[in-house]
Design a protein around this motif. Structure first.
Motif, mmCIF file in Angstrom:
data_model
loop_
_atom_site.group_PDB
_atom_site.id
_atom_site.type_symbol
_atom_site.label_atom_id
_atom_site.label_comp_id
_atom_site.label_asym_id
_atom_site.label_seq_id
_atom_site.Cartn_x
_atom_site.Cartn_y
_atom_site.Cartn_z
ATOM 1 N N ASN A 45 102.501 36.110 -34.132
ATOM 2 C CA ASN A 45 102.166 35.386 -32.905
ATOM 3 C C ASN A 45 100.754 35.683 -32.417
ATOM 4 O OD1 ASN A 45 104.816 34.072 -32.128
ATOM 5 N ND2 ASN A 45 105.498 36.196 -32.326
ATOM 6 N N ASN A 46 99.970 36.482 -33.187
ATOM 7 C CA ASN A 46 98.637 36.895 -32.743
ATOM 8 C C ASN A 46 98.709 37.473 -31.334
ATOM 9 O OD1 ASN A 46 95.830 37.296 -32.586
ATOM 10 N ND2 ASN A 46 95.467 35.218 -31.827
ATOM 11 N N GLN A 47 99.629 38.421 -31.135
ATOM 12 C CA GLN A 47 99.811 39.023 -29.819
ATOM 13 C C GLN A 47 99.903 40.543 -29.944
ATOM 14 O OE1 GLN A 47 103.196 36.808 -28.071
ATOM 15 N NE2 GLN A 47 101.627 35.749 -26.889
ATOM 16 N N PRO A 48 98.757 41.195 -30.084
ATOM 17 C CA PRO A 48 98.771 42.657 -30.167
ATOM 18 C C PRO A 48 99.249 43.274 -28.861
ATOM 19 C CG PRO A 48 96.540 41.854 -29.822
ATOM 20 C CD PRO A 48 97.396 40.643 -30.070
ATOM 21 N N ASP A 49 99.797 44.471 -28.972
ATOM 22 C CA ASP A 49 100.254 45.194 -27.787
ATOM 23 C C ASP A 49 99.033 45.776 -27.084
ATOM 24 O OD1 ASP A 49 101.335 46.808 -25.875
ATOM 25 O OD2 ASP A 49 102.539 48.032 -27.241
ATOM 26 N N LEU A 50 98.678 45.200 -25.941
ATOM 27 C CA LEU A 50 97.557 45.679 -25.137
ATOM 28 C C LEU A 50 98.052 46.119 -23.767
ATOM 29 C CD1 LEU A 50 94.919 42.944 -26.101
ATOM 30 C CD2 LEU A 50 95.322 45.164 -27.186
ATOM 31 N N SER A 51 99.257 46.731 -23.761
ATOM 32 C CA SER A 51 99.812 47.276 -22.531
ATOM 33 C C SER A 51 98.939 48.421 -22.032
ATOM 34 C CB SER A 51 101.244 47.767 -22.775
ATOM 35 O OG SER A 51 102.038 46.742 -23.336
ATOM 36 N N GLU A 52 99.148 48.793 -20.786
ATOM 37 C CA GLU A 52 98.249 49.766 -20.160
ATOM 38 C C GLU A 52 98.223 51.101 -20.905
ATOM 39 O OE1 GLU A 52 95.216 50.463 -17.872
ATOM 40 O OE2 GLU A 52 96.362 48.616 -17.648
ATOM 41 N N ASP A 53 99.393 51.655 -21.225
ATOM 42 C CA ASP A 53 99.386 52.949 -21.907
ATOM 43 C C ASP A 53 98.915 52.819 -23.354
ATOM 44 O OD1 ASP A 53 101.690 51.624 -22.699
ATOM 45 O OD2 ASP A 53 102.831 53.467 -22.982
ATOM 46 N N THR A 54 99.105 51.617 -23.949
ATOM 47 C CA THR A 54 98.577 51.389 -25.294
ATOM 48 C C THR A 54 97.056 51.381 -25.265
ATOM 49 O OG1 THR A 54 100.528 50.072 -25.832
ATOM 50 C CG2 THR A 54 98.628 49.861 -27.296
ATOM 51 N N LEU A 55 96.464 50.753 -24.248
ATOM 52 C CA LEU A 55 95.002 50.743 -24.113
ATOM 53 C C LEU A 55 94.470 52.157 -23.930
ATOM 54 C CD1 LEU A 55 94.358 47.646 -21.814
ATOM 55 C CD2 LEU A 55 94.020 47.840 -24.281
ATOM 56 N N CYS A 56 95.197 52.963 -23.196
ATOM 57 C CA CYS A 56 94.778 54.358 -22.998
ATOM 58 C C CYS A 56 94.783 55.110 -24.332
ATOM 59 C CB CYS A 56 95.701 55.025 -21.988
ATOM 60 S SG CYS A 56 95.246 56.734 -21.605
ATOM 61 N N ALA A 57 95.854 54.919 -25.098
ATOM 62 C CA ALA A 57 95.933 55.564 -26.412
ATOM 63 C C ALA A 57 94.864 55.020 -27.352
ATOM 64 C CB ALA A 57 97.323 55.350 -27.002
ATOM 65 N N PHE A 58 94.594 53.733 -27.277
ATOM 66 C CA PHE A 58 93.547 53.109 -28.101
ATOM 67 C C PHE A 58 92.192 53.718 -27.764
ATOM 68 C CE2 PHE A 58 91.566 48.717 -29.334
ATOM 69 C CZ PHE A 58 91.108 49.260 -30.522
ATOM 70 N N ALA A 59 91.922 53.934 -26.484
ATOM 71 C CA ALA A 59 90.654 54.544 -26.069
ATOM 72 C C ALA A 59 90.510 55.951 -26.649
ATOM 73 C CB ALA A 59 90.565 54.583 -24.547
ATOM 74 N N GLU A 60 91.594 56.719 -26.623
ATOM 75 C CA GLU A 60 91.548 58.068 -27.199
ATOM 76 C C GLU A 60 91.279 58.001 -28.697
ATOM 77 O OE1 GLU A 60 95.263 59.785 -26.145
ATOM 78 O OE2 GLU A 60 94.779 59.983 -24.000
#
Length: 797
Positions: free
Chosen positions: A185-200
């Motif tokens: 569906n071209n819908q990556p998980d960009l939830s708030e805690d996921t973004l935080c983990a992605f930043a780390e």
């Protein structure tokens, strides 16, 4: 009796003995309690050695905290009793407890209360929108707590029945097709805690400096990542793919830890790799690149593929071969290939009566999978059934647990009413035949010619995309997706047996001949490795184009410059322009060929040019020395002209060790050898016309002239030398139906002659139903196609 199961040397071993495991998927929850034993017995009679089933969380815990795995609320939920029935029939059991199971279940098998009571696990994606699919943030703390409770309820049932404690449970699957719902569906998980983990993750790899925003600022990263600009979208999508691989690996490690806590250990943990569809495997490598870190992070994991190919044909056979080759090349040294969803039914999933997959095709897929190194095939779906009602109505039109209506598994070999279909008989025959040879081949290694197919997982980071560089990179990668399988199909048609080598790691020293397909994009580190491969004496066949950009979409000409290419230019046909190419030099015998899209280049005077664009007159095919190696490059798709491909590949270098003569079109050959000495030949006829063949091994005839015969869509795995019990150097044109310490039996196909030969040991030998001759140290047994019945050869000491 307690037994030990282990994964070692690409095999599955139980108490040290290598196994081919033939499993049938039987959904107990779609059957009445009184039907269980009937379906299990039918699976056993068909040749299955194991039963597999999803264990749907949706049905076992419809109300939070009220888990029923013993049939307390409904007798068809007694998974403990179902497993015990499998054990009573002498069958192993493969548990698939999710939490996600798909299986056409509503909510993907997740209880409805999860999204309602744990809203933090609902995914936010591009532009901050709520994801349309039923996927969830699998790293959300609330979700993981609920999954932990589910495992705490279901795992003790499995732990008490592990093979290591004398029970039938030999493996447990963790979740199902992880990441698939997001990428389709071209819908990556960009939830708030996921973004935080992605930043780390970004900061730990010192990549934050590559972006025009502050990753440490929650508001800035939320806006930039969810709605990226065209300038950095390519880099972002590439980084997210790497982050997602690590995130999925951490999730599967969580699930394994939850299982360990409840006593499930010392059995393989399975991870299902998704991606086949529409009868093709073009998108399978997307799932493979997403999940490779998960199933290689530690010992004890095993990857399993989805095989949904419908009728095996000339069109899709290369997809089938490549998906197994690609899977094998990314695994740990001890890991075997397995298939957790191996399609075996009619293919009529809409129950329209318009689709009827042949039993011969199913048998060919079984044989091809085994000869490529698969050690476990889970026949999916083996039995149909009925979808019960949800415990609590939801008002969705029928309130059933699945979206297929009341009846489920219309296409299965055993239909929802328990009746046997034509596919059942075909599957019974091939499974029985394969079980005869399993003791000799269950740890056999697939043999390859001296060339390998390049696999760069990064080429399949196409799940997510946005406007800008991300879309440019994705389009370039997808433009050549079909060429990869076209090239593999041509190699197979010419008799080449090949595996794959991953290009995102150092190439093995033994690699001499490498074929690879690419377009405009190739990661810089892969370009560097290919340049080093050429400089050290390797020979590269590059098909599709010469890369000019890296994985971030930036200009990168490292490989182009090494092979002397400049001024690359793409030409695409339309209603007013019809790009065509013409051979010259060694390829001048070829007619002018129309092409849909090609890249032209300028090369140096030292290059050997053998193909040009007609208008304008620019180079599209050439060979160029690079260091001690040679690059053979064709930047345009090319049709299946056998004479051209034979000529080009003969200049490329390696010659197939096996060759066939006669009616060879549509015939596939592959061999494997066991460490204990048995060698086998798989031969598959993909066509509806019968074939008569002569086969040569290193130029020497393996059988009498045209003695190898195949009926329409027929397939065989034949003895092809080596030790087969008491028969040394055994070769035969018929498949073994029985093999003991003193005799063998062949049941020839209709109208088939029989020929077999083995080393004369001096023991008395007798043949029934055929002629036996001893000469020059060999025993040869023959029978003409006019005779019928089994051929039996006996030895007496």
């Amino acid at each position: 009796m307690a037994q030990r199961i282990e994964i070692a040397e690409q095999s599955i071993r139980i108490d040290g003995a290598a196994q081919w495991i033939f499993s049938g998927e039987v959904h107990y929850f779609r059957l009445a309690r009184g039907e269980w034993e009937d379906r299990i017995i039918k699976a056993k009679q068909m040749g299955c050695t194991a039963i597999a089933s999803y264990i749907p969380w949706l049905m076992h815990e419809p109300i939070r905290g009220q888990i029923d795995v013993t049939g307390r609320t409904a007798d068809y939920l007694a998974i403990d009793q179902f497993i015990d029935l499998c054990h009573a029939q002498g069958l192993w059991f493969i548990a698939r407890p999710g939490p996600f199971i798909m299986a056409e279940m509503k909510n993907e098998g997740i209880p409805y209360w999860v999204r309602r009571e744990i809203p933090s696990c609902v995914i936010r994606t591009w532009d901050g929108e709520v994801a349309r699919s039923k996927s969830l943030n699998v790293r959300d703390a609330g979700y993981l707590s609920a999954v932990h409770d589910w495992y705490r309820g279901v795992m003790p049932v499995l732990a008490e029945r592990l093979i290591t404690l004398g029970g039938p449970v030999i493996a447990v699957q963790l979740d199902n097709e992880i990441g698939m719902l997001d990428w389709v569906n071209n819908q990556p998980d960009l939830s708030e805690d996921t973004l935080c983990a992605f930043a780390e993750w970004i900061q730990a790899r010192n990549r934050a400096r590559l972006y025009p925003f502050d990753w440490a600022d929650p508001e800035a990263r939320r806006k930039a990542v969810r709605t990226p600009t065209a300038a950095f979208s390519g880099r972002l999508v590439s980084d997210y793919a790497g982050f997602e691989r690590d995130r999925i690996a951490a999730y599967t490690a969580d699930l394994r830890r939850f299982a360990h806590e409840r006593g499930v250990r010392d059995v393989p943990f399975l991870i299902n790799v998704h991606g086949t569809g529409g009868g093709r495997g073009l998108t399978y490598p997307i799932g493979l690149q997403q999940l490779q870190t998960a199933f290689t992070q530690d010992r004890g994991y095993v990857a399993g593929t989805d095989h949904y190919f419908g009728e095996l044909s000339r069109e899709n056979v290369a997809d089938f071969v490549l998906m197994n080759a690609f899977s094998a090349c990314v695994q740990r040294p001890e890991q075997p290939l397995t298939s957790l969803e191996f399609e075996v039914g009619s293919g009529d999933y809409g129950e329209t009566g318009a689709v009827a997959q042949s039993g011969e095709s199913t048998a060919a897929k079984v044989r091809l999978s085994l000869v490529q190194g698969n050690r476990l095939l889970n026949y999916y779906l083996l039995t149909g059934g009925r979808n019960p009602k949800l415990p609590a109505p939801v008002g969705d039109g029928n309130d059933r647990v699945a979206f297929t209506g009341e009846r489920h598994g219309f296409a299965a070999p055993i239909n929802p009413e328990g009746e046997l279909t034509l596919q059942y008989d075909a599957l019974r025959q091939v499974t029985g035949a394969m079980r005869v040879i399993a003791p000799y081949l269950a740890d056999a290694v697939t043999e390859y010619d001296d060339l390998t197919f390049g696999f760069d997982p990064g080429d399949f980071e196409t799940a997510y995309f946005r406007e800008g560089t991300a879309e440019t990179v994705r389009r370039s990668r997808e433009d050549v997706r079909g060429l990869r399988f076209d090239l593999a199909r041509n190699l197979l048609a010419l008799g080449y047996r090949f595996g794959a080598t991953r290009l995102d790691a150092s190439l093995p020293n033994k690699t001499r001949y490498l074929v690879h397909v690419c377009g405009e994009v190739m990661a810089e580190d892969v370009q560097r490795r290919l340049v080093e491969f050429l400089a050290s004496g390797g020979t590269l066949l590059l098909y599709g184009g010469v890369p000019t950009r890296d994985a971030d979409g930036r200009e990168c000409l490292r490989l182009a410059q090494a092979i002397g290419v400049s001024h690359p230019q793409w030409h695409t046909g339309d209603g007013d322009y019809h790009p065509s190419i013409q051979g010259e030099g060694w390829a001048e015998f070829e007619p002018e060929v129309r092409t849909w899209r090609t890249q032209s280049v300028t090369v140096g005077a030292e290059a050997e040019v053998w193909m040009r664009l007609v208008q304008p007159q620019r180079v599209v095919g050439f060979s160029q020395r690079v260091g001690r190696g040679v690059a053979h490059v064709l930047t345009s798709p090319y049709p299946w002209h056998r004479s051209f491909w034979m000529a080009w590949l003969s200049r490329f270098g390696p010659i197939p060790e096996l060759s066939i003569e006669g009616q060879t079109d549509g015939v596939l050959i592959q061999t494997m050898t066991s460490p204990r000495g048995a060698r086998a030949l798989a031969v598959i006829n993909l066509d509806i016309a019968a074939k008569s063949l002569s086969l040569f091994d290193r130029g020497q005839p393996s059988f009498p002239d045209e003695a190898l015969r195949l009926g329409p869509k027929a397939s065989k795995i034949l003895p092809f030398g080596g030790a087969w019990g008491p028969f040394q150097d055994l070769s035969a044109t018929g498949e073994l139906a029985e093999l003991t310490e003193s005799r063998l039996v062949i049941l020839p196909q209709a109208g088939e002659s029989v020929w077999l030969r083995f080393r004369d040991s001096g023991s008395p030998a007798r043949a029934e139903g055929a002629n036996l001759v001893r000469s020059d140290g060999w025993v040869t047994v023959t029978r003409t196609s006019r005779e019928s019945g089994p051929v039996q050869v006996s030895l007496r000491d």
